[in-house]
Design a protein around this motif. Structure first.
Motif, PDB file in Angstrom:
ATOM      1  N   ALA A  49     -23.602  22.220  17.944  1.00  0.00           N
ATOM      2  CA  ALA A  49     -24.904  21.622  17.667  1.00  0.00           C
ATOM      3  C   ALA A  49     -25.119  21.585  16.162  1.00  0.00           C
ATOM      4  CB  ALA A  49     -26.023  22.408  18.333  1.00  0.00           C
ATOM      5  N   GLY A  50     -25.869  20.574  15.715  1.00  0.00           N
ATOM      6  CA  GLY A  50     -26.184  20.455  14.305  1.00  0.00           C
ATOM      7  C   GLY A  50     -27.639  20.060  14.117  1.00  0.00           C
ATOM      8  N   ILE A  51     -28.169  20.385  12.941  1.00  0.00           N
ATOM      9  CA  ILE A  51     -29.546  20.030  12.626  1.00  0.00           C
ATOM     10  C   ILE A  51     -29.629  19.665  11.153  1.00  0.00           C
ATOM     11  CG2 ILE A  51     -30.191  22.462  12.198  1.00  0.00           C
ATOM     12  CD1 ILE A  51     -32.973  21.718  13.396  1.00  0.00           C
ATOM     13  N   THR A  52     -30.303  18.567  10.852  1.00  0.00           N
ATOM     14  CA  THR A  52     -30.426  18.105   9.474  1.00  0.00           C
ATOM     15  C   THR A  52     -31.647  18.736   8.805  1.00  0.00           C
ATOM     16  OG1 THR A  52     -31.837  16.223   9.999  1.00  0.00           O
ATOM     17  CG2 THR A  52     -29.451  15.906  10.208  1.00  0.00           C
ATOM     18  N   SER A  53     -31.792  18.466   7.526  1.00  0.00           N
ATOM     19  CA  SER A  53     -32.956  18.979   6.807  1.00  0.00           C
ATOM     20  C   SER A  53     -34.244  18.380   7.351  1.00  0.00           C
ATOM     21  CB  SER A  53     -32.829  18.687   5.315  1.00  0.00           C
ATOM     22  OG  SER A  53     -32.681  17.291   5.109  1.00  0.00           O
ATOM     23  N   GLY A  54     -34.147  17.197   7.928  1.00  0.00           N
ATOM     24  CA  GLY A  54     -35.327  16.565   8.498  1.00  0.00           C
ATOM     25  C   GLY A  54     -35.608  16.960   9.935  1.00  0.00           C
ATOM     26  N   GLY A  55     -34.722  17.755  10.493  1.00  0.00           N
ATOM     27  CA  GLY A  55     -34.947  18.251  11.849  1.00  0.00           C
ATOM     28  C   GLY A  55     -34.243  17.477  12.946  1.00  0.00           C
ATOM     29  N   ALA A  56     -33.479  16.451  12.583  1.00  0.00           N
ATOM     30  CA  ALA A  56     -32.730  15.713  13.598  1.00  0.00           C
ATOM     31  C   ALA A  56     -31.605  16.593  14.133  1.00  0.00           C
ATOM     32  CB  ALA A  56     -32.159  14.434  13.013  1.00  0.00           C
ATOM     33  N   THR A  57     -31.392  16.520  15.425  1.00  0.00           N
ATOM     34  CA  THR A  57     -30.394  17.381  16.050  1.00  0.00           C
ATOM     35  C   THR A  57     -29.355  16.563  16.810  1.00  0.00           C
ATOM     36  OG1 THR A  57     -31.749  17.627  18.041  1.00  0.00           O
ATOM     37  CG2 THR A  57     -32.018  19.284  16.321  1.00  0.00           C
ATOM     38  N   ASN A  58     -28.195  17.159  16.975  1.00  0.00           N
ATOM     39  CA  ASN A  58     -27.174  16.569  17.827  1.00  0.00           C
ATOM     40  C   ASN A  58     -26.431  17.691  18.526  1.00  0.00           C
ATOM     41  OD1 ASN A  58     -25.953  16.937  15.043  1.00  0.00           O
ATOM     42  ND2 ASN A  58     -24.103  16.544  16.234  1.00  0.00           N
ATOM     43  N   TYR A  59     -25.918  17.390  19.710  1.00  0.00           N
ATOM     44  CA  TYR A  59     -25.284  18.406  20.541  1.00  0.00           C
ATOM     45  C   TYR A  59     -23.989  17.885  21.153  1.00  0.00           C
ATOM     46  CZ  TYR A  59     -29.856  20.686  20.445  1.00  0.00           C
ATOM     47  OH  TYR A  59     -31.029  21.290  20.048  1.00  0.00           O
ATOM     48  N   ALA A  60     -23.078  18.807  21.390  1.00  0.00           N
ATOM     49  CA  ALA A  60     -21.908  18.480  22.189  1.00  0.00           C
ATOM     50  C   ALA A  60     -22.371  18.200  23.617  1.00  0.00           C
ATOM     51  CB  ALA A  60     -20.919  19.643  22.179  1.00  0.00           C
ATOM     52  N   GLU A  61     -21.690  17.293  24.275  1.00  0.00           N
ATOM     53  CA  GLU A  61     -22.084  16.936  25.627  1.00  0.00           C
ATOM     54  C   GLU A  61     -22.094  18.140  26.556  1.00  0.00           C
ATOM     55  OE1 GLU A  61     -23.287  13.174  25.184  1.00  0.00           O
ATOM     56  OE2 GLU A  61     -23.159  14.163  27.138  1.00  0.00           O
ATOM     57  N   SER A  62     -21.171  19.049  26.334  1.00  0.00           N
ATOM     58  CA  SER A  62     -21.026  20.189  27.234  1.00  0.00           C
ATOM     59  C   SER A  62     -22.186  21.177  27.155  1.00  0.00           C
ATOM     60  CB  SER A  62     -19.722  20.928  26.921  1.00  0.00           C
ATOM     61  OG  SER A  62     -19.728  21.402  25.582  1.00  0.00           O
ATOM     62  N   VAL A  63     -23.019  21.075  26.110  1.00  0.00           N
ATOM     63  CA  VAL A  63     -24.119  22.038  25.968  1.00  0.00           C
ATOM     64  C   VAL A  63     -25.492  21.382  26.034  1.00  0.00           C
ATOM     65  CG1 VAL A  63     -22.625  23.486  24.556  1.00  0.00           C
ATOM     66  CG2 VAL A  63     -24.299  21.989  23.436  1.00  0.00           C
ATOM     67  N   LYS A  64     -25.533  20.072  26.127  1.00  0.00           N
ATOM     68  CA  LYS A  64     -26.822  19.376  26.180  1.00  0.00           C
ATOM     69  C   LYS A  64     -27.648  19.869  27.363  1.00  0.00           C
ATOM     70  CE  LYS A  64     -25.860  15.002  23.828  1.00  0.00           C
ATOM     71  NZ  LYS A  64     -25.691  13.533  23.984  1.00  0.00           N
ATOM     72  N   GLY A  65     -28.917  20.130  27.081  1.00  0.00           N
ATOM     73  CA  GLY A  65     -29.805  20.611  28.121  1.00  0.00           C
ATOM     74  C   GLY A  65     -29.777  22.116  28.312  1.00  0.00           C
ATOM     75  N   ARG A  66     -28.792  22.771  27.703  1.00  0.00           N
ATOM     76  CA  ARG A  66     -28.688  24.234  27.837  1.00  0.00           C
ATOM     77  C   ARG A  66     -28.897  24.950  26.502  1.00  0.00           C
ATOM     78  NH1 ARG A  66     -23.955  26.522  29.169  1.00  0.00           N
ATOM     79  NH2 ARG A  66     -22.676  24.874  28.238  1.00  0.00           N
ATOM     80  N   PHE A  67     -28.431  24.342  25.427  1.00  0.00           N
ATOM     81  CA  PHE A  67     -28.519  24.952  24.105  1.00  0.00           C
ATOM     82  C   PHE A  67     -29.562  24.216  23.266  1.00  0.00           C
ATOM     83  CE2 PHE A  67     -23.873  26.705  23.730  1.00  0.00           C
ATOM     84  CZ  PHE A  67     -24.027  27.337  24.961  1.00  0.00           C
TER      85      PHE A  67
END
Length: 121
Positions: A49-67
């Motif tokens: 998972a990653g998060i930018t300075s502006g708060g945008a996030t992205n996740y690996a498919e395997s952890v979406k909805g859990r992390f």
């Protein structure tokens, strides 16, 4: 010197939860993005998972909805809330930060030392 220090790893049963923390310290002017990676035995390190300075996030498919990744900019800390853990989540989890040091001209990438997460009954 810049350091990233992770904490919060450990042993948890399947279906359980853990919260990882990553504290950035040292001569830091700005932190642009923070992320969590993991590496299981015999596998390549992968982005969780990653998060930018502006708060945008992205996740690996395997952890979406859990992390869930979050950050406290004032405290220079990133968090990874991990729910519904399963044995496939077992890995060393590493914190990563894209930041500008106080005396630096260009941004650099830093890694923490890693924290072990083991999901087992």
């Amino acid at each position: 010197q810049v350091q990233l220090v992770e904490s919060g790893g450990g042993l948890v049963q399947p279906g359980g939860s853990l919260r990882l923390s990553c504290l950035a310290s040292g001569r830091i002017r700005s932190i642009y993005a923070m992320a969590w990676y993991r590496q299981a035995p015999g596998k390549q390190r992968e982005l969780v998972a990653g998060i930018t300075s502006g708060g945008a996030t992205n996740y690996a498919e395997s952890v979406k909805g859990r992390f869930t990744i979050s950050r406290d900019r004032a405290e220079k800390t990133a968090y990874l809330q991990m729910n519904s853990l399963n044995p496939e989540d077992t890995a060393v989890y590493y914190c990563n930060a894209d930041l500008l040091g106080t005396l630096a001209i260009n941004r650099s990438n830093y890694w923490g030392q890693g924290t072990q997460v083991t999901v087992s009954s």
